[in-house]
Design an enzyme around this catalytic site. Structure first.
Site, PDB file in Angstrom:
ATOM      1  N   THR A 263      -9.615  -0.143   4.596  1.00 49.78           N
ATOM      2  CA  THR A 263      -8.167  -0.225   4.509  1.00 49.78           C
ATOM      3  C   THR A 263      -7.992  -1.226   3.401  1.00 49.78           C
ATOM      4  O   THR A 263      -8.969  -1.711   2.856  1.00 49.78           O
ATOM      5  CB  THR A 263      -7.630  -0.719   5.868  1.00 49.78           C
ATOM      6  OG1 THR A 263      -7.926   0.257   6.842  1.00 49.78           O
ATOM      7  CG2 THR A 263      -6.148  -1.019   5.865  1.00 49.78           C
TER       8      THR A 263
ATOM      9  N   THR B  73      -3.581   2.114   4.447  1.00 49.04           N
ATOM     10  CA  THR B  73      -4.904   2.668   4.706  1.00 49.04           C
ATOM     11  C   THR B  73      -4.924   4.186   4.646  1.00 49.04           C
ATOM     12  O   THR B  73      -3.892   4.849   4.806  1.00 49.04           O
ATOM     13  CB  THR B  73      -5.369   2.218   6.119  1.00 49.04           C
ATOM     14  OG1 THR B  73      -6.703   2.675   6.352  1.00 49.04           O
ATOM     15  CG2 THR B  73      -4.486   2.772   7.220  1.00 49.04           C
TER      16      THR B  73
ATOM     17  N   ASP C 263      -6.957   7.778  14.872  1.00 47.51           N
ATOM     18  CA  ASP C 263      -6.518   6.576  15.600  1.00 47.51           C
ATOM     19  C   ASP C 263      -5.770   6.910  16.889  1.00 47.51           C
ATOM     20  O   ASP C 263      -5.465   6.018  17.681  1.00 47.51           O
ATOM     21  CB  ASP C 263      -5.625   5.696  14.713  1.00 47.51           C
ATOM     22  CG  ASP C 263      -6.453   4.787  13.803  1.00 47.51           C
ATOM     23  OD1 ASP C 263      -7.689   4.842  13.865  1.00 47.51           O
ATOM     24  OD2 ASP C 263      -5.849   4.017  13.035  1.00 47.51           O
TER      25      ASP C 263
ATOM     26  N   GLY D 220     -10.202  -3.563   8.127  1.00 47.75           N
ATOM     27  CA  GLY D 220     -11.329  -3.739   9.045  1.00 47.75           C
ATOM     28  C   GLY D 220     -11.170  -3.116  10.409  1.00 47.75           C
ATOM     29  O   GLY D 220     -11.815  -3.564  11.360  1.00 47.75           O
ATOM     30  N   GLY D 221     -10.308  -2.092  10.540  1.00 48.77           N
ATOM     31  CA  GLY D 221     -10.167  -1.442  11.847  1.00 48.77           C
ATOM     32  C   GLY D 221      -9.771  -2.475  12.892  1.00 48.77           C
ATOM     33  O   GLY D 221      -8.947  -3.353  12.639  1.00 48.77           O
TER      34      GLY D 221
HETATM   35  O1  DON Z   1      -4.654   1.493  11.492  1.00 46.85           O
HETATM   36  C1  DON Z   1      -5.732   1.052  11.800  1.00 46.85           C
HETATM   37  O2  DON Z   1      -5.885   0.110  12.545  1.00 46.85           O
HETATM   38  C2  DON Z   1      -6.971   1.668  11.198  1.00 46.85           C
HETATM   39  N1  DON Z   1      -6.739   3.023  10.827  1.00 46.85           N
HETATM   40  C3  DON Z   1      -7.345   0.849  10.055  1.00 46.85           C
HETATM   41  C4  DON Z   1      -8.603   1.355   9.496  1.00 46.85           C
HETATM   42  C5  DON Z   1      -9.280   0.331   8.794  1.00 46.85           C
HETATM   43  O3  DON Z   1      -8.925  -0.809   8.691  1.00 46.85           O
HETATM   44  C6  DON Z   1     -10.500   0.789   8.245  1.00 46.85           C
HETATM   45  N2  DON Z   1     -10.933  -0.201   7.413  1.00 46.85           N
HETATM   46  N3  DON Z   1     -10.871  -1.185   7.039  1.00 46.85           N
END
Ligand code: DON
Length: 562
Positions: A371, A389, A413, A463-464
């Site tokens: 992201t 993202t 998600d 970072g998910g």
């Molecule tokens: O919205 C979210 O929380 C995730 N889709 C974010 C994904 C993400 O941060 C992946 N990488 N960094």
């Protein structure tokens, strides 16, 4: 003798200078600052500020530039959130999270009754209706000051004339070639006839330049209607995807309020649902406020224990309560961010012993760390914290033929299978089931902090699920541990997300003895790679100076400012 004395002096000097220089120096600027994961994009944003634009203008130009120069996560085919704190007036947020298409359903991830990971994460079905263009336009309409076309123009030029591929981008694109081979338009756009781009090559994206030109000329209609929409619909129809021209036309970005908390006298301003980020950050801070972290010291096992226990509890609540607020009307936000609730949670923490996450309760699927975050402050000290993202790096990896941009795989998600929550990482709770027009739950936590009515700090990261904890630690590092912006970004990071029941730590992040002490308390500690890519600006009010911390974990990135 003289020689010996000489060496002693030199050794003492070396020691002194080491002590004096411990820690890193932040980037400094007075007029304004833009920090992103792409030097070129940061520069684009700062040029806007230099020519009199405000933080929202800069965010719009920077985000479009990132869609060209940082295709891993910069996007027009994805979604995200902006938290905006004007120098005067109330802070607001802009929600441009993707939504489920009109034919989406909670059961769409099942194949013959069984959950199918690839459908959920790696298919045309995994693409949510994109929000970025509508979101940037809404923020600009409300708070921008420069002409829209002028803000899109730099990205058109970068796409049409090309830009120099960095070492980081070359490596990243090369590693994706096997994925791009699945989609001819992706391979054409991001390789030289199947051969990887090398650092120093010029990457031109002619179709993307045309799409950006339509967006510049027509605003959101240049994306959600007409030619761009038709190209998206065609790609979907040909490959079993669900998004229709009608879904695109119906998409709306939303202006929302912000989540507010107070931590040791600092005002925390962050993103509300459909992101879990703001609530979780405030909840964890509220729990930690009752511990003397400063006395415990950065990196101490005791503080890591307290922090992990607070994280564990917030992540359990995240799974239990949070989803799209337009669908889930009963999210108990005031309770979750209240001091009383935190006091109750704190009482359940044993100072010497790890709790256990219930194994029959919630757990989480894995996410890739791709992201991207922008932190921006302008001359008047308006501040933007924006995270957006495509979900995975390069999202679904699907470039829309003829339109030149990558589509997200954000539908991943949403929870996978209704009712199925298990040890392998499935979660099936109701608030985040797939529905038409619904926003999938996010962890993105663009955050701004104020003190005594003045801007203090802008922070955020990709970072998910680790986003929540990385943002949290940048805040603790500055407020509790007294680090400057760069030190706060550089310091080792840790993560706990309830289940799997373990503390993740960055390689070289903490000492072996610290890990042993944590294990003695009953924690499982797992060493992993880099956690996030935080971009932090701290406003030093005394000197009227913006101090930037650039995360060097990813290959590229930089602060632009003067
Ligand atoms: O919205 C979210 O929380 C995730 N889709 C974010 C994904 C993400 O941060 C992946 N990488 N960094």
């Amino acid at each position: 003798m003289i020689r010996r004395a000489f060496f002693i002096v030199i050794a003492a000097l070396a020691l002194t200078s080491l002590t004096v220089q411990a820690g890193s120096t932040p980037a400094r600027a007075k007029l304004g600052m833009v920090i992103t994961q792409s030097d070129i994009a940061s520069q684009v944003g700062f040029e806007v500020i230099k020519s009199g634009g405000n933080a929202i203008d800069a965010a719009v130009a920077t985000a479009f530039a990132l869609a060209v120069t940082h295709p891993t996560a910069g996007n027009i085919g994805g979604g995200g959130f902006i938290v905006f704190r004007p120098a005067s007036g109330e802070p607001v947020s802009y929600d441009f999270r993707e939504v489920g298409p009109s034919r989406a359903s909670p059961e769409m991830w099942l194949k013959d009754g069984k959950y199918d990971f690839d459908t959920h994460h790696n298919s045309h079905l995994s693409v949510g209706v994109p929000g970025t263009v509508a979101g940037l336009h809404l923020a600009w309409k409300e708070a921008g000051s420069k002409p829209w076309t002028a803000l899109v123009a730099p990205s058109i030029k970068l796409a049409r004339d090309g830009f120099e591929v960095s070492h980081g981008l070359a490596r990243s694109l090369a590693s994706m070639i096997p994925e791009f081979k699945k989609y001819p338009a992706s391979l054409v756009q991001f390789s030289k006839n199947g051969q990887p781009y090398e650092a120093g090559d010029i990457l031109k994206q002619a179709d993307l330049a045309k799409t950006l030109t339509r967006i510049a000329d027509q605003g959101p209609a240049g994306f959600y209607q007409g030619e761009t929409a038709a190209l998206i619909e065609k790609e979907m129809k040909a490959n079993g995807g669900l998004i229709t021209a009608g879904d695109l036309k119906a998409y709306e970005a939303k202006k929302r309020g912000v989540v507010k908390g107070v931590y040791r006298g600092y005002d925390i301003i962050s993103m509300p649902p459909p992101s879990s980020g703001g609530i979780a950050v405030v909840q964890i801070l509220n729990v930690l406020e009752g511990f003397d972290l400063k006395a415990g010291g950065y990196g101490s096992a005791q503080n890591i224990h307290y922090t992990a226990e607070a994280m564990r509890r917030a992540f359990a609540d995240r799974a239990r309560y949070l989803g799209d607020p337009d669908f889930e009307k009963d999210i108990p936000i005031p309770m979750l961010i209240s001091k009383d609730y935190a006091t109750g949670l704190r009482k359940t923490i044993d100072p010497k012993k790890a709790s256990k996450s219930a194994t029959n309760s919630f757990t989480w699927t894995s996410e890739s760390p791709e992201t991207t975050h922008l932190s921006i402050v302008d001359a008047k000290r308006n501040a933007v914290s924006m995270t957006y993202t495509l979900e995975y790096g390069y999202g679904s990896r699907i470039v829309v033929p003829g339109a030149g941009f990558l589509l997200n795989n954000e539908m991943g998600d949403f929870n996978g299978q209704p009712g199925l929550t298990d040890e392998r990482g499935m979660i099936g709770t109701n608030p985040n089931l797939t529905r038409p027009g619904k926003r999938m739950l996010s962890s993105m936590a663009p955050t701004i902090i104020a003190k005594d009515g003045q801007l203090f700090m802008v922070t955020g990261t990709p970072g998910g699920r680790t986003i929540i904890n990385t943002v949290l630690t940048t805040i603790l590092n500055v407020i509790d541990y007294g680090m400057n912006a760069q030190e706060a970004v550089d310091a080792g990071r840790m993560h706990h997300q309830w289940l799997p029941d373990r503390i993740g730590i960055e390689r070289f992040g903490f000492s072996a003895d610290t890990i042993k002490l944590l294990q003695a308390m009953g924690h499982t500690v797992q060493e992993g790679g880099n956690q996030g890519a935080a971009q932090v600006i701290v406003f030093n009010q005394k000197d009227n100076m913006l101090e930037g911390g650039v995360d060097r974990r990813p290959a590229d990135g930089g602060a632009a400012g003067k």
